[in-house]
Design a protein around this motif. Structure first.
Motif, mmCIF file in Angstrom:
data_model
loop_
_atom_site.group_PDB
_atom_site.id
_atom_site.type_symbol
_atom_site.label_atom_id
_atom_site.label_comp_id
_atom_site.label_asym_id
_atom_site.label_seq_id
_atom_site.Cartn_x
_atom_site.Cartn_y
_atom_site.Cartn_z
ATOM 1 N N PHE A 219 28.558 17.038 -17.329
ATOM 2 C CA PHE A 219 29.637 18.004 -17.227
ATOM 3 C C PHE A 219 30.972 17.282 -17.369
ATOM 4 N N ALA A 220 32.023 18.024 -17.700
ATOM 5 C CA ALA A 220 33.373 17.439 -17.683
ATOM 6 C C ALA A 220 33.756 17.113 -16.245
ATOM 7 N N THR A 221 34.712 16.218 -16.086
ATOM 8 C CA THR A 221 35.225 15.902 -14.753
ATOM 9 C C THR A 221 36.546 16.612 -14.529
ATOM 10 N N PRO A 222 36.880 16.940 -13.286
ATOM 11 C CA PRO A 222 38.193 17.536 -13.015
ATOM 12 C C PRO A 222 39.328 16.661 -13.519
ATOM 13 N N ARG A 223 39.167 15.337 -13.439
ATOM 14 C CA ARG A 223 40.221 14.423 -13.887
ATOM 15 C C ARG A 223 40.494 14.580 -15.384
ATOM 16 N N GLU A 224 39.446 14.843 -16.174
ATOM 17 C CA GLU A 224 39.648 15.015 -17.616
ATOM 18 C C GLU A 224 40.484 16.258 -17.910
ATOM 19 N N ILE A 225 40.271 17.313 -17.151
ATOM 20 C CA ILE A 225 41.092 18.514 -17.319
ATOM 21 C C ILE A 225 42.523 18.236 -16.842
ATOM 22 N N ALA A 226 42.638 17.520 -15.728
ATOM 23 C CA ALA A 226 43.958 17.236 -15.151
ATOM 24 C C ALA A 226 44.804 16.370 -16.066
ATOM 25 N N ASP A 227 44.204 15.391 -16.723
ATOM 26 C CA ASP A 227 44.963 14.527 -17.624
ATOM 27 C C ASP A 227 45.521 15.321 -18.803
ATOM 28 N N ALA A 228 44.700 16.229 -19.344
ATOM 29 C CA ALA A 228 45.175 17.075 -20.437
ATOM 30 C C ALA A 228 46.287 18.005 -19.953
ATOM 31 N N ALA A 229 46.132 18.519 -18.734
ATOM 32 C CA ALA A 229 47.149 19.406 -18.171
ATOM 33 C C ALA A 229 48.486 18.689 -18.023
ATOM 34 N N ALA A 230 48.451 17.453 -17.548
ATOM 35 C CA ALA A 230 49.694 16.700 -17.366
ATOM 36 C C ALA A 230 50.403 16.501 -18.703
ATOM 37 N N PHE A 231 49.646 16.188 -19.740
ATOM 38 C CA PHE A 231 50.274 16.001 -21.053
ATOM 39 C C PHE A 231 50.877 17.306 -21.566
ATOM 40 N N LEU A 232 50.123 18.397 -21.513
ATOM 41 C CA LEU A 232 50.629 19.672 -22.029
ATOM 42 C C LEU A 232 51.864 20.137 -21.273
ATOM 43 N N ALA A 233 51.929 19.830 -19.979
ATOM 44 C CA ALA A 233 53.076 20.246 -19.167
ATOM 45 C C ALA A 233 54.272 19.327 -19.329
ATOM 46 N N SER A 234 54.097 18.223 -20.007
ATOM 47 C CA SER A 234 55.131 17.199 -20.059
ATOM 48 C C SER A 234 56.067 17.361 -21.253
ATOM 49 N N PRO A 235 57.238 16.743 -21.198
ATOM 50 C CA PRO A 235 58.144 16.739 -22.347
ATOM 51 C C PRO A 235 57.568 16.044 -23.575
ATOM 52 N N ARG A 236 56.498 15.263 -23.418
ATOM 53 C CA ARG A 236 55.862 14.628 -24.563
ATOM 54 C C ARG A 236 55.106 15.642 -25.422
ATOM 55 N N SER A 237 54.959 16.866 -24.923
ATOM 56 C CA SER A 237 54.325 17.944 -25.677
ATOM 57 C C SER A 237 55.303 19.101 -25.841
ATOM 58 N N ALA A 238 56.560 18.754 -26.087
ATOM 59 C CA ALA A 238 57.657 19.721 -26.011
ATOM 60 C C ALA A 238 57.662 20.773 -27.119
ATOM 61 N N TYR A 239 56.873 20.592 -28.164
ATOM 62 C CA TYR A 239 56.861 21.588 -29.238
ATOM 63 C C TYR A 239 55.577 22.417 -29.220
ATOM 64 N N THR A 240 54.888 22.397 -28.077
ATOM 65 C CA THR A 240 53.638 23.134 -27.938
ATOM 66 C C THR A 240 53.873 24.391 -27.110
ATOM 67 N N SER A 241 53.650 25.546 -27.705
ATOM 68 C CA SER A 241 53.734 26.808 -26.971
ATOM 69 C C SER A 241 52.822 27.818 -27.637
ATOM 70 N N GLY A 242 52.203 28.670 -26.823
ATOM 71 C CA GLY A 242 51.279 29.655 -27.350
ATOM 72 C C GLY A 242 49.941 29.065 -27.752
ATOM 73 N N ALA A 243 49.705 27.818 -27.377
ATOM 74 C CA ALA A 243 48.468 27.120 -27.747
ATOM 75 C C ALA A 243 47.539 27.019 -26.551
ATOM 76 N N ILE A 244 46.237 27.031 -26.818
ATOM 77 C CA ILE A 244 45.219 26.900 -25.779
ATOM 78 C C ILE A 244 44.272 25.782 -26.182
ATOM 79 N N LEU A 245 44.169 24.774 -25.340
ATOM 80 C CA LEU A 245 43.302 23.626 -25.601
ATOM 81 C C LEU A 245 41.923 23.871 -25.000
ATOM 82 N N SER A 246 40.879 23.800 -25.813
ATOM 83 C CA SER A 246 39.512 23.957 -25.343
ATOM 84 C C SER A 246 38.943 22.577 -25.022
ATOM 85 N N ILE A 247 38.421 22.434 -23.794
ATOM 86 C CA ILE A 247 37.814 21.168 -23.367
ATOM 87 C C ILE A 247 36.396 21.474 -22.912
ATOM 88 N N HIS A 248 35.458 21.445 -23.860
ATOM 89 C CA HIS A 248 34.080 21.792 -23.541
ATOM 90 C C HIS A 248 33.084 20.899 -24.273
#
Length: 252
Positions: A219-248
């Protein structure tokens, strides 16, 4: 990589355990101030104490986000916010006739309308700080399993909500993004797998064997979801909106 999150204020719902807890820990490690929201006061206090011991600033706001008055009170208590992580909610399995009307509405009040109403309540403050809304949804909104009709329908609605709001929010300087996790090794999944192992294998302790057919054999780990969440929420992903990342792991 510096995610440029130091000093940001993040509010995380469903923060007491599982993916929500992992996201709170990940954002704290990046230097975010945290407001932790869930119904379990004891679990929130324990998490806040742990984060403070690591040098983070953490606030506890117990709330039942299925209640509009609780959402209004939470919004009044939060004055400045950069990141809203909507994560609270667990929806029961079952087909069309397996979940009664009251239980269906109860589940959607927390996960579907809880996400929508809290976003609406905090949106003006997010707009003041070029903030981010991150919705933790779930892959059932993509795969549409018939034996999970309440969750699949709710997740599909939240996927649409994320994309529609993510399309209009940039005019206010706000980004809206989502993550669709597949099966993640949380306490809840372990409980479900133990029950399934008891039924199928005659031994609840053999539940990990059920993961062998999963991508990468786990199974995926909570940490793997959390790391992706931190990036998407960060200014390093500042041109991302309306997008949904699938982690499965490629399951869908």
């Amino acid at each position: 990589m510096d995610l440029e999150l130091h000093g940001k204020h993040a509010l995380v719902t469903g923060a007491s355990k599982g993916i929500g807890r992992a996201i709170a820990e990940g954002l704290a490690s990046e230097g975010c101030e945290l407001t932790l929201v869930a119904r379990d006061v004891g679990a929130l206090d324990a998490l806040a104490d742990d984060l403070r011991a690591r040098g983070a600033v953490a606030h506890v706001c117990p709330a039942d986000l299925s209640r509009p008055d609780a959402i209004a009170a939470l919004a009044d208590a939060v004055r400045a916010i950069d990141i809203l992580v909507n994560n609270a909610g667990a929806i029961p399995p079952g087909g069309l006739f397996a979940v009664e009307d009251a239980r269906w509405r109860e589940a959607w009040d927390l996960k579907v309308f809880g996400f929508i109403n809290l976003t609406r309540a905090l949106y003006p403050r997010l707009a003041e700080r070029a903030g981010v809304v991150l919705n933790i949804i779930g892959m059932a909104g993509e795969t549409l399993p018939p034996d999970y009709i309440v969750g699949a329908s709710g997740n599909a609605a939240l996927m649409a909500f994320t994309r529609v709001l993510g399309k209009s929010a940039p005019k206010d300087g706000v980004r809206v993004v989502g993550i669709n996790p597949g099966p993640v090794g949380t306490e809840r999944l372990t409980m479900l797998m133990r029950a399934r192992a008891e039924q199928e294998l005659g031994d609840a302790g053999r539940w990990e064997e059920l993961a062998t057919s999963m991508p990468f054999g786990r199974f995926a780990t909570p940490r793997e979801i959390a790391d992706a969440a931190a990036f998407l929420a960060s200014p390093r992903s500042a041109y991302t909106s309306g997008a949904i990342l699938s982690i499965h792991g490629g399951m869908a």
